[in-house]
Design an enzyme around this catalytic site. Structure first.
Site, PDB file in Angstrom:
ATOM      1  N   ASP A  52       0.864  -1.188   0.000  1.00 58.83           N
ATOM      2  CA  ASP A  52       0.000   0.000   0.000  1.00 58.83           C
ATOM      3  C   ASP A  52       0.904   1.242   0.000  1.00 58.83           C
ATOM      4  O   ASP A  52       1.714   1.407   0.922  1.00 58.83           O
ATOM      5  CB  ASP A  52      -0.878  -0.046   1.259  1.00 58.83           C
ATOM      6  CG  ASP A  52      -1.794   1.177   1.374  1.00 58.83           C
ATOM      7  OD1 ASP A  52      -1.615   2.144   0.587  1.00 58.83           O
ATOM      8  OD2 ASP A  52      -2.663   1.170   2.260  1.00 58.83           O
TER       9      ASP A  52
ATOM     10  N   GLU B 206      30.350   5.963   5.165  1.00 57.58           N
ATOM     11  CA  GLU B 206      30.296   4.535   5.463  1.00 57.58           C
ATOM     12  C   GLU B 206      30.082   3.774   4.155  1.00 57.58           C
ATOM     13  O   GLU B 206      29.713   2.611   4.153  1.00 57.58           O
ATOM     14  CB  GLU B 206      29.209   4.215   6.483  1.00 57.58           C
ATOM     15  CG  GLU B 206      27.824   4.698   6.122  1.00 57.58           C
ATOM     16  CD  GLU B 206      26.797   4.299   7.153  1.00 57.58           C
ATOM     17  OE1 GLU B 206      26.612   3.099   7.344  1.00 57.58           O
ATOM     18  OE2 GLU B 206      26.196   5.202   7.760  1.00 57.58           O
TER      19      GLU B 206
ATOM     20  N   CYS C  53      26.255   6.525  10.531  1.00 55.71           N
ATOM     21  CA  CYS C  53      25.731   7.875  10.224  1.00 55.71           C
ATOM     22  C   CYS C  53      26.272   8.941  11.164  1.00 55.71           C
ATOM     23  O   CYS C  53      26.116  10.137  10.913  1.00 55.71           O
ATOM     24  CB  CYS C  53      24.210   7.876  10.292  1.00 55.71           C
ATOM     25  SG  CYS C  53      23.472   6.745   9.142  1.00 55.71           S
TER      26      CYS C  53
ATOM     27  N   THR D  81      13.886   3.164   2.383  1.00 60.01           N
ATOM     28  CA  THR D  81      14.640   4.215   3.093  1.00 60.01           C
ATOM     29  C   THR D  81      15.992   4.510   2.438  1.00 60.01           C
ATOM     30  O   THR D  81      16.804   5.230   3.001  1.00 60.01           O
ATOM     31  CB  THR D  81      14.865   3.835   4.583  1.00 60.01           C
ATOM     32  OG1 THR D  81      15.754   2.719   4.653  1.00 60.01           O
ATOM     33  CG2 THR D  81      13.575   3.492   5.286  1.00 60.01           C
TER      34      THR D  81
ATOM     35  N   SER E 144      16.657  -1.220  15.540  1.00 59.23           N
ATOM     36  CA  SER E 144      17.421   0.023  15.307  1.00 59.23           C
ATOM     37  C   SER E 144      16.579   1.259  15.635  1.00 59.23           C
ATOM     38  O   SER E 144      17.095   2.244  16.163  1.00 59.23           O
ATOM     39  CB  SER E 144      17.930   0.097  13.861  1.00 59.23           C
ATOM     40  OG  SER E 144      16.895   0.365  12.942  1.00 59.23           O
TER      41      SER E 144
ATOM     42  N   HIS F 141      19.054  13.130  13.257  1.00 57.69           N
ATOM     43  CA  HIS F 141      19.409  12.299  12.097  1.00 57.69           C
ATOM     44  C   HIS F 141      18.115  11.825  11.448  1.00 57.69           C
ATOM     45  O   HIS F 141      17.117  11.550  12.140  1.00 57.69           O
ATOM     46  CB  HIS F 141      20.248  11.113  12.591  1.00 57.69           C
ATOM     47  CG  HIS F 141      20.442  10.049  11.570  1.00 57.69           C
ATOM     48  ND1 HIS F 141      20.878  10.315  10.287  1.00 57.69           N
ATOM     49  CD2 HIS F 141      20.241   8.698  11.620  1.00 57.69           C
ATOM     50  CE1 HIS F 141      20.952   9.185   9.600  1.00 57.69           C
ATOM     51  NE2 HIS F 141      20.564   8.194  10.388  1.00 57.69           N
TER      52      HIS F 141
ATOM     53  N   LYS G 187       9.207  10.226  15.548  1.00 60.59           N
ATOM     54  CA  LYS G 187       9.122   9.346  16.723  1.00 60.59           C
ATOM     55  C   LYS G 187      10.147   9.750  17.779  1.00 60.59           C
ATOM     56  O   LYS G 187       9.866   9.716  18.977  1.00 60.59           O
ATOM     57  CB  LYS G 187       9.395   7.891  16.320  1.00 60.59           C
ATOM     58  CG  LYS G 187       8.244   7.220  15.619  1.00 60.59           C
ATOM     59  CD  LYS G 187       8.615   5.768  15.405  1.00 60.59           C
ATOM     60  CE  LYS G 187       7.504   5.021  14.716  1.00 60.59           C
ATOM     61  NZ  LYS G 187       7.750   3.596  14.630  1.00 60.59           N
TER      62      LYS G 187
ATOM     63  N   ASN H 130      17.683   8.536   2.831  1.00 57.58           N
ATOM     64  CA  ASN H 130      18.765   8.556   3.822  1.00 57.58           C
ATOM     65  C   ASN H 130      20.094   8.823   3.125  1.00 57.58           C
ATOM     66  O   ASN H 130      20.404   8.189   2.120  1.00 57.58           O
ATOM     67  CB  ASN H 130      18.815   7.198   4.549  1.00 57.58           C
ATOM     68  CG  ASN H 130      19.658   7.240   5.818  1.00 57.58           C
ATOM     69  OD1 ASN H 130      20.281   8.248   6.139  1.00 57.58           O
ATOM     70  ND2 ASN H 130      19.652   6.138   6.556  1.00 57.58           N
TER      71      ASN H 130
ATOM     72  N   SER I 223      24.395   3.977  13.745  1.00 58.95           N
ATOM     73  CA  SER I 223      24.218   2.612  14.238  1.00 58.95           C
ATOM     74  C   SER I 223      25.536   2.003  14.671  1.00 58.95           C
ATOM     75  O   SER I 223      26.614   2.406  14.228  1.00 58.95           O
ATOM     76  CB  SER I 223      23.595   1.755  13.142  1.00 58.95           C
ATOM     77  OG  SER I 223      22.251   2.113  12.969  1.00 58.95           O
TER      78      SER I 223
HETATM   79  P1  HMG Z   1       8.750  -2.643   8.000  1.00 64.55           P
HETATM   80  O1  HMG Z   1       8.669  -3.891   8.796  1.00 64.55           O
HETATM   81  O2  HMG Z   1       8.712  -2.807   6.521  1.00 64.55           O
HETATM   82  O3  HMG Z   1       7.583  -1.645   8.322  1.00 64.55           O
HETATM   83  O4  HMG Z   1      10.105  -1.884   8.408  1.00 64.55           O
HETATM   84  P2  HMG Z   1       6.474  -1.707   9.485  1.00 64.55           P
HETATM   85  O5  HMG Z   1       5.588  -2.872   9.292  1.00 64.55           O
HETATM   86  O6  HMG Z   1       7.149  -1.519  10.814  1.00 64.55           O
HETATM   87  O7  HMG Z   1       5.679  -0.384   9.116  1.00 64.55           O
HETATM   88  C1  HMG Z   1       6.298   0.861   9.177  1.00 64.55           C
HETATM   89  C2  HMG Z   1       5.241   1.878   9.583  1.00 64.55           C
HETATM   90  O8  HMG Z   1       4.276   2.002   8.537  1.00 64.55           O
HETATM   91  C3  HMG Z   1       4.449   1.485  10.831  1.00 64.55           C
HETATM   92  O9  HMG Z   1       4.202   2.667  11.545  1.00 64.55           O
HETATM   93  C4  HMG Z   1       3.147   0.964  10.251  1.00 64.55           C
HETATM   94  O10 HMG Z   1       2.043   1.054  11.152  1.00 64.55           O
HETATM   95  C5  HMG Z   1       2.984   1.903   9.082  1.00 64.55           C
HETATM   96  P3  HMG Z   1       4.785   2.850  13.047  1.00 64.55           P
HETATM   97  O11 HMG Z   1       4.195   1.786  13.851  1.00 64.55           O
HETATM   98  O12 HMG Z   1       6.296   2.662  12.921  1.00 64.55           O
HETATM   99  O13 HMG Z   1       4.419   4.226  13.420  1.00 64.55           O
HETATM  100  N1  HMG Z   1       2.085   1.398   8.023  1.00 64.55           N
HETATM  101  C6  HMG Z   1       1.183   2.153   7.386  1.00 64.55           C
HETATM  102  N2  HMG Z   1       0.836   3.461   7.543  1.00 64.55           N
HETATM  103  C7  HMG Z   1      -0.137   3.945   6.719  1.00 64.55           C
HETATM  104  N3  HMG Z   1      -0.794   3.179   5.780  1.00 64.55           N
HETATM  105  C8  HMG Z   1      -0.485   1.877   5.627  1.00 64.55           C
HETATM  106  C9  HMG Z   1       0.536   1.323   6.447  1.00 64.55           C
HETATM  107  N4  HMG Z   1       1.101   0.085   6.545  1.00 64.55           N
HETATM  108  C10 HMG Z   1       2.043   0.150   7.511  1.00 64.55           C
HETATM  109  N5  HMG Z   1      -1.121   1.151   4.720  1.00 64.55           N
HETATM  110  C11 HMG Z   1      11.744  -0.262   8.935  1.00 64.55           C
HETATM  111  C12 HMG Z   1      10.265  -0.519   8.655  1.00 64.55           C
HETATM  112  C13 HMG Z   1      11.952   1.205   9.245  1.00 64.55           C
HETATM  113  C14 HMG Z   1      12.174  -1.106  10.138  1.00 64.55           C
HETATM  114  C15 HMG Z   1      12.561  -0.662   7.667  1.00 64.55           C
HETATM  115  O14 HMG Z   1      12.242   0.205   6.600  1.00 64.55           O
HETATM  116  C16 HMG Z   1      14.068  -0.637   7.891  1.00 64.55           C
HETATM  117  O15 HMG Z   1      14.658  -1.612   8.319  1.00 64.55           O
HETATM  118  N6  HMG Z   1      14.734   0.502   7.554  1.00 64.55           N
HETATM  119  C17 HMG Z   1      16.186   0.645   7.700  1.00 64.55           C
HETATM  120  C18 HMG Z   1      16.625   0.822   9.148  1.00 64.55           C
HETATM  121  C19 HMG Z   1      16.448   2.227   9.657  1.00 64.55           C
HETATM  122  O16 HMG Z   1      16.302   3.178   8.914  1.00 64.55           O
HETATM  123  N7  HMG Z   1      16.506   2.386  10.992  1.00 64.55           N
HETATM  124  C20 HMG Z   1      16.386   3.698  11.617  1.00 64.55           C
HETATM  125  C21 HMG Z   1      17.102   3.775  12.945  1.00 64.55           C
HETATM  126  S1  HMG Z   1      18.816   3.305  12.786  1.00 64.55           S
HETATM  127  C22 HMG Z   1      19.546   4.712  12.065  1.00 64.55           C
HETATM  128  O17 HMG Z   1      18.960   5.744  12.020  1.00 64.55           O
HETATM  129  C23 HMG Z   1      20.915   4.541  11.488  1.00 64.55           C
HETATM  130  C24 HMG Z   1      20.962   4.356   9.991  1.00 64.55           C
HETATM  131  O18 HMG Z   1      20.784   5.588   9.335  1.00 64.55           O
HETATM  132  C25 HMG Z   1      22.280   3.697   9.579  1.00 64.55           C
HETATM  133  C26 HMG Z   1      23.564   4.291  10.053  1.00 64.55           C
HETATM  134  O19 HMG Z   1      23.732   4.763  11.155  1.00 64.55           O
HETATM  135  O20 HMG Z   1      24.525   4.176   9.274  1.00 64.55           O
HETATM  136  C27 HMG Z   1      19.868   3.452   9.480  1.00 64.55           C
END
Ligand code: HMG
Length: 385
Positions: A29, A79, A111, A152, A201, A233, A242, A275, A307
């Site tokens: 979706d 990185e 990051c 992302t 994460s 970030h 959040k 990102n 991370s």
């Molecule tokens: P996921 O399992 O695909 O998604 O992973 P989900 O099922 O958790 O859904 C995400 C959100 O969408 C949820 O909202 C759902 O409810 C919503 P939340 O509960 O989080 O508020 N949702 C909807 N909303 C509206 N309409 C819909 C619908 N369906 C679902 N129909 C995840 C999501 C972010 C985990 C994944 O994309 C991921 O692994 N991303 C990469 C990791 C990341 O960015 N982590 C951030 C923190 S770590 C960091 O910042 C460091 C980093 O930059 C790296 C570094 O330091 O080098 C990543």
């Protein structure tokens, strides 16, 4: 002595993917991406671009011939490194035509690396106020096709000059760094794509933010009301929302409204670029300065997260007339060209990555100032046009 950011500029690639197209291709979706994650477009990287070319492009935007002669150090945070020994900064020094009498190095801690480089630059300037340090945070965020992290992804670089006469931001004296050895996101040497424990994460990000900020409050007595903006970030825009909600809780008063509005302004560009790892916080800062209602002298809080994991909360005061020292990101982004999902997937697979063969890329479609033309005898080949 005031030390801080004297000039800032951003560069990304010439291509983007619309995430509604990606959602349809992945049978998701679109609102999950647009609302749930909070991203609507992401930068797409052709084979002829990498962290060297994008980083050089960002720096080129802020350098004048006179300033080029004044640069004393080049610190590149990334990185998405292209060599285990040689620093990205050496290639960029050459492409920009900087003097040989400069210090060059590459900094890494996911990051957080951009902030680590900024803090090191501050130290260099504190030791010698004549120093002008070029800090570049340049990255390509790759999680892989059909992965939860794919939405992302993004790419880009932010370049900054750090000096003792800052025209954009004066850095505050107190900052709080917080680090722990954890596995929320990492990329082993044999992998082109990041590995991530995604949901974990996001929780670590929030915990680090709260820890850093409460420790900062204990040290300084500062209150939320003292800030016009608290930026974080931006791995994806919903993450920052959040994070801030973790500090504000249920507050709906004037202070909370101001901080939420400022954060929203900081998310505008990230939403359409994705990102950029080390540079994300700083693209958010540019976005706030261009899309928010900042006032000179105001106090801005910045939370950097990388991370693995390292976080830092620091502050800065906005300098009067900063507008003349940042590049117009909005106009640059409007020039990008949209690609289809199949074009994006093709470009994704064409990246040089870990292959060791000689390669020549077709650069006829890439009109960027700096291009990667291929690889010969295990050496990347760059061209400045
Ligand atoms: P996921 O399992 O695909 O998604 O992973 P989900 O099922 O958790 O859904 C995400 C959100 O969408 C949820 O909202 C759902 O409810 C919503 P939340 O509960 O989080 O508020 N949702 C909807 N909303 C509206 N309409 C819909 C619908 N369906 C679902 N129909 C995840 C999501 C972010 C985990 C994944 O994309 C991921 O692994 N991303 C990469 C990791 C990341 O960015 N982590 C951030 C923190 S770590 C960091 O910042 C460091 C980093 O930059 C790296 C570094 O330091 O080098 C990543």
């Amino acid at each position: 002595m005031d030390i801080g950011i004297d000039k800032m500029a951003f560069a990304t690639t010439n291509y983007y993917l619309d995430l509604v197209d990606l959602a349809k291709a992945r049978k998701v979706d679109p609102n999950k991406y647009l609302i749930g994650i909070g991203q609507s477009k992401q930068a797409v990287v052709p084979a002829s671009q990498d962290v060297v070319t994008i980083g050089a492009a960002a720096a080129e935007k802020l350098l004048t011939p006179a300033l080029k002669k004044e640069i004393t150090s080049v610190l590149v945070a990334t990185e998405s490194g292209i060599d285990n020994s040689k620093a990205v900064a050496t290639y960029i020094q050459h492409l920009l035509g900087l003097s040989a009498f400069v210090r060059v190095a590459e900094i890494k801690q996911a990051c957080y690396g951009g902030t680590a480089a900024l803090m090191m630059a501050r130290g260099l300037v504190a030791a010698n106020p004549q120093e002008k340090v070029l800090v570049i945070a340049s990255d390509i965020a790759r999680y892989g096709l059909n992965t939860p992290g794919e939405v992302t992804q993004g790419a880009g670089a932010v370049a900054m000059i750090v000096s003792s006469h800052p025209h954009v931001l004066k850095l505050g004296q107190t900052s709080v760094a917080y680090s722990r050895d954890i596995m929320d996101f990492w990329r082993p040497l044999y992998s082109e794509n990041a590995m991530v424990d995604g949901h974990y994460s996001t929780q670590v990000f929030i915990d680090f933010f709260k820890n850093c900020f409460s420790h900062y409050q204990q040290q300084t007595g500062c209150q939320l009301a003292d800030f016009s903006a608290i930026l974080t970030h931006l791995p994806f825009t919903k993450m920052a929302t959040k994070g801030l909600n973790g500090l504000l809780g249920e507050r709906q008063d004037e202070v909370a409204t101001t901080l939420r509005q400022s954060l929203k302004a900081s998310q505008v560009y990230s939403r359409i670029v994705g990102n950029l790892y080390t540079g994300s916080l700083y693209l958010g800062l540019l976005s706030y300065l261009e899309n928010g209602q900042p006032k000179s002298g105001e106090l801005i809080g910045l939370f950097s997260y990388g991370s693995g994991a390292a976080g830092e909360f620091f502050t800065a005061r906005l300098v009067d007339g900063y507008q003349d020292y940042i590049n117009d990101v909005r106009t640059d982004l409007a020039k990008r060209q949209q690609v289809s999902v199949s074009q994006y997937e093709k470009m994704f697979k064409q990246q040089l990555g870990l292959q060791n063969a000689d390669v020549t890329f077709d650069i006829s479609h890439d009109h960027s100032r700096f291009v990667l033309t291929g690889q010969k005898n295990h050496q990347r080949q760059y061209q400045r046009r």
